[in-house]
Design an enzyme around this catalytic site. Structure first.
Site, mmCIF file in Angstrom:
data_model
loop_
_atom_site.group_PDB
_atom_site.id
_atom_site.type_symbol
_atom_site.label_atom_id
_atom_site.label_comp_id
_atom_site.label_asym_id
_atom_site.label_seq_id
_atom_site.Cartn_x
_atom_site.Cartn_y
_atom_site.Cartn_z
ATOM 1 N N SER A 131 -40.827 -13.538 51.364
ATOM 2 C CA SER A 131 -41.753 -13.513 52.500
ATOM 3 C C SER A 131 -40.970 -13.553 53.800
ATOM 4 O O SER A 131 -40.096 -14.401 53.992
ATOM 5 C CB SER A 131 -42.684 -14.716 52.440
ATOM 6 O OG SER A 131 -43.536 -14.578 51.332
ATOM 7 N N ARG A 134 -42.322 -25.296 54.531
ATOM 8 C CA ARG A 134 -41.075 -24.513 54.547
ATOM 9 C C ARG A 134 -39.974 -25.100 55.432
ATOM 10 O O ARG A 134 -39.140 -24.374 55.982
ATOM 11 C CB ARG A 134 -41.339 -23.056 54.977
ATOM 12 C CG ARG A 134 -42.230 -22.283 54.063
ATOM 13 C CD ARG A 134 -41.606 -22.044 52.696
ATOM 14 N NE ARG A 134 -42.598 -21.482 51.808
ATOM 15 C CZ ARG A 134 -43.391 -22.235 51.011
ATOM 16 N NH1 ARG A 134 -43.231 -23.537 50.933
ATOM 17 N NH2 ARG A 134 -44.292 -21.672 50.252
ATOM 18 N N GLU A 139 -39.709 -16.721 58.430
ATOM 19 C CA GLU A 139 -39.328 -17.787 57.486
ATOM 20 C C GLU A 139 -37.821 -17.752 57.256
ATOM 21 O O GLU A 139 -37.190 -18.768 57.007
ATOM 22 C CB GLU A 139 -40.080 -17.541 56.159
ATOM 23 C CG GLU A 139 -39.894 -18.634 55.137
ATOM 24 C CD GLU A 139 -40.707 -18.389 53.865
ATOM 25 O OE1 GLU A 139 -41.908 -18.107 53.951
ATOM 26 O OE2 GLU A 139 -40.104 -18.480 52.777
HETATM 27 C C1 LIG Z 1 -38.043 -11.911 45.702
HETATM 28 C C2 LIG Z 1 -38.103 -13.213 46.445
HETATM 29 C C3 LIG Z 1 -39.161 -14.072 46.264
HETATM 30 C C4 LIG Z 1 -39.217 -15.293 46.962
HETATM 31 N N1 LIG Z 1 -40.282 -16.108 46.751
HETATM 32 C C5 LIG Z 1 -40.342 -17.282 47.406
HETATM 33 C C6 LIG Z 1 -41.446 -18.173 47.197
HETATM 34 O O1 LIG Z 1 -42.354 -17.914 46.421
HETATM 35 N N2 LIG Z 1 -41.447 -19.352 47.864
HETATM 36 C C7 LIG Z 1 -40.452 -19.701 48.736
HETATM 37 O O2 LIG Z 1 -40.511 -20.803 49.306
HETATM 38 N N3 LIG Z 1 -39.401 -18.882 48.951
HETATM 39 C C8 LIG Z 1 -39.321 -17.688 48.313
HETATM 40 N N4 LIG Z 1 -38.267 -16.853 48.542
HETATM 41 C C9 LIG Z 1 -37.246 -17.218 49.544
HETATM 42 C C10 LIG Z 1 -36.044 -18.009 48.995
HETATM 43 O O3 LIG Z 1 -35.808 -17.705 47.633
HETATM 44 C C11 LIG Z 1 -36.215 -19.527 49.171
HETATM 45 O O4 LIG Z 1 -36.395 -19.870 50.529
HETATM 46 C C12 LIG Z 1 -35.002 -20.294 48.616
HETATM 47 O O5 LIG Z 1 -35.291 -21.657 48.632
HETATM 48 C C13 LIG Z 1 -33.731 -20.058 49.442
HETATM 49 O O6 LIG Z 1 -32.645 -20.602 48.715
HETATM 50 P P1 LIG Z 1 -31.182 -19.962 48.789
HETATM 51 O O7 LIG Z 1 -30.296 -20.778 47.956
HETATM 52 O O8 LIG Z 1 -31.236 -18.513 48.494
HETATM 53 O O9 LIG Z 1 -30.871 -20.179 50.332
HETATM 54 P P2 LIG Z 1 -30.018 -19.244 51.288
HETATM 55 O O10 LIG Z 1 -30.808 -18.011 51.579
HETATM 56 O O11 LIG Z 1 -28.648 -19.074 50.780
HETATM 57 O O12 LIG Z 1 -29.978 -20.159 52.597
HETATM 58 C C14 LIG Z 1 -31.184 -20.501 53.267
HETATM 59 C C15 LIG Z 1 -30.876 -21.676 54.205
HETATM 60 O O13 LIG Z 1 -30.546 -22.817 53.404
HETATM 61 C C16 LIG Z 1 -29.249 -23.298 53.772
HETATM 62 N N5 LIG Z 1 -28.598 -23.814 52.568
HETATM 63 C C17 LIG Z 1 -28.431 -23.223 51.362
HETATM 64 N N6 LIG Z 1 -27.811 -24.074 50.496
HETATM 65 C C18 LIG Z 1 -27.571 -25.211 51.191
HETATM 66 C C19 LIG Z 1 -26.965 -26.453 50.888
HETATM 67 N N7 LIG Z 1 -26.448 -26.729 49.679
HETATM 68 N N8 LIG Z 1 -26.886 -27.403 51.852
HETATM 69 C C20 LIG Z 1 -27.372 -27.160 53.108
HETATM 70 N N9 LIG Z 1 -27.964 -26.000 53.459
HETATM 71 C C21 LIG Z 1 -28.070 -25.044 52.510
HETATM 72 C C22 LIG Z 1 -28.518 -22.115 54.377
HETATM 73 O O14 LIG Z 1 -27.481 -22.557 55.241
HETATM 74 C C23 LIG Z 1 -29.666 -21.438 55.107
HETATM 75 O O15 LIG Z 1 -29.885 -22.080 56.343
HETATM 76 C C24 LIG Z 1 -38.188 -15.637 47.861
HETATM 77 C C25 LIG Z 1 -37.092 -14.762 48.024
HETATM 78 C C26 LIG Z 1 -37.058 -13.561 47.341
HETATM 79 C C27 LIG Z 1 -35.885 -12.643 47.527
#
Ligand SMILES: Cc1cc2nc3c(=O)[nH]c(=O)nc-3n(C[C@H](O)[C@H](O)[C@H](O)COP(=O)(O)OP(=O)(O)OC[C@H]3O[C@@H](n4cnc5c(N)ncnc54)[C@H](O)[C@@H]3O)c2cc1C
Length: 315
Positions: free
Chosen positions: A228, A178, A299
């Site tokens: 999570s 992660r 996380e």
């Molecule tokens: C229902 C649900 C289920 C999920 N299941 C999983 C799972 O099975 N496995 C898992 O690993 N995660 C899971 N997640 C968590 C999440 O979806 C992941 O961690 C996902 O990768 C986050 O991406 P995001 O674009 O939403 O990031 P954000 O929440 O928007 O940002 C997270 C971090 O990434 C940074 N970031 C985003 N985009 C960029 C970019 N282009 N450049 C630099 N930094 C950036 C942000 O600044 C922040 O620090 C789940 C979430 C939910 C709501």
């Protein structure tokens, strides 16, 4: 009206990229919590993204890159800076038969289904992860025994400190559970390339659907959440198991509660504040510490201001 402080930024470009001041950020997160950002910009091209970050950096303006907001708790006090939301950057290309290139804002569920439809295997695990490519690279998102590191070939990264744009390989990124080497306060993921393997489209689509169905059966649906909450302390001791055994499903703080379906999910019952959520996380940590002497580490990422005692939860 535009904040006069931002008047040096070209208004024409700002309009083209969707700009708002005092923008409520909660709506762009899956937890639906958080105050206003001083400014929200949603670039429509990679060039706009790169130019915007360079411009903000030159003026020492605080900024934060937001993807799907699916792994994030935004402070109810808001954020005194610019939120750069990437979700207009959704281009997906297929430059070589087994290679997919996706822009930072492309959604993982869409990318997984797109790949499956083309008979490209490797992204089946990602169909239930509601984030973007950029967030998934930063978090090394994973599920169902796989993760981004298994398929990533390279990523195009803007280093805001030096202004350079580099293509970094998987080994450059030093992926771990992660996380990776990139610091989202400095590095912006512009796009990423994924090396896939060929297979039968029908079989890949079926595996993808199975993973999607599994989500619907095992995760809370209907209440806003951010997936999570805590990292697994070890592969054989999941945070969900420890929380469940410690009785955390009973915990609630104001309008934030631990899900009765999955003990590692926090749900917003409606109108929860970031303080309520943080207090709940502290009680979840304490409950597991008291029973198992294991410290759980969140996380999620945070955005905006949190008090000193709140920050201890996130350390
Ligand atoms: C229902 C649900 C289920 C999920 N299941 C999983 C799972 O099975 N496995 C898992 O690993 N995660 C899971 N997640 C968590 C999440 O979806 C992941 O961690 C996902 O990768 C986050 O991406 P995001 O674009 O939403 O990031 P954000 O929440 O928007 O940002 C997270 C971090 O990434 C940074 N970031 C985003 N985009 C960029 C970019 N282009 N450049 C630099 N930094 C950036 C942000 O600044 C922040 O620090 C789940 C979430 C939910 C709501």
């Amino acid at each position: 009206m535009l904040d006069p402080k931002f008047s040096t930024f070209s208004t024409k470009k700002a309009k083209a990229m969707d700009e708002a001041v005092n923008a409520p950020i909660a709506r762009y997160t899956t937890l639906k919590i958080g105050g206003d950002a001083k400014r929200l910009c949603q670039p429509h091209s990679k060039d706009e993204l790169i130019e915007l970050v360079g411009d903000l950096n030159k003026r020492s303006e605080p900024w934060f890159v937001l993807g799907g907001g699916s792994n994030l708790l935004v402070s109810s006090q808001g954020f005194a800076g610019t939120v750069i939301r990437t979700t207009n950057l959704i281009e997906i290309n297929n430059p070589e038969p087994d290679l997919l290139e996706a822009a930072a804002g492309a959604r993982l569920p869409h990318l997984a289904k797109y790949a499956a439809g083309m008979g490209l295997s490797g992204l089946e695990f990602a169909v239930g992860i509601p984030g973007t490519v950029g967030g998934a690279v930063i978090m090394n998102a994973g599920a169902h025994g796989s993760c981004i590191a298994n398929i990533l070939e390279s990523a195009c990264i803007l280093d805001a400190q030096t202004g350079s744009i580099e293509t970094l390989s998987k080994s450059d990124l030093e992926f771990q559970y992660r996380r990776c080497r990139l610091d989202p306060a400095r590095h912006v993921v512009v796009s990423a390339r994924f090396r896939m393997s060929r297979g039968e489209a029908a079989e890949i689509e079926s595996r993808t659907r199975e993973n999607e169905d599994y989500r619907w059966r095992t995760q809370p649906i209907g209440f806003p959440n951010a997936g999570s909450t805590f990292k697994n302390p070890s592969p054989d001791k999941t945070a969900g198991y420890l929380l469940d055994q410690a009785g955390a499903k009973e915990l609630k703080e104001g309008n934030a509660a631990v899900s009765a379906i999955h003990a590692n999910f926090v749900i917003n019952l409606g109108g929860a504040s970031s303080t309520e959520v943080t207090n709940l996380l502290k009680r979840m940590q304490d409950t597991v510490m008291a029973k198992f002497e294991v410290r759980l580490h969140p996380e999620w990422k945070t955005l905006g201001s949190f008090s000193e005692s709140e920050k201890e939860v996130w350390s």
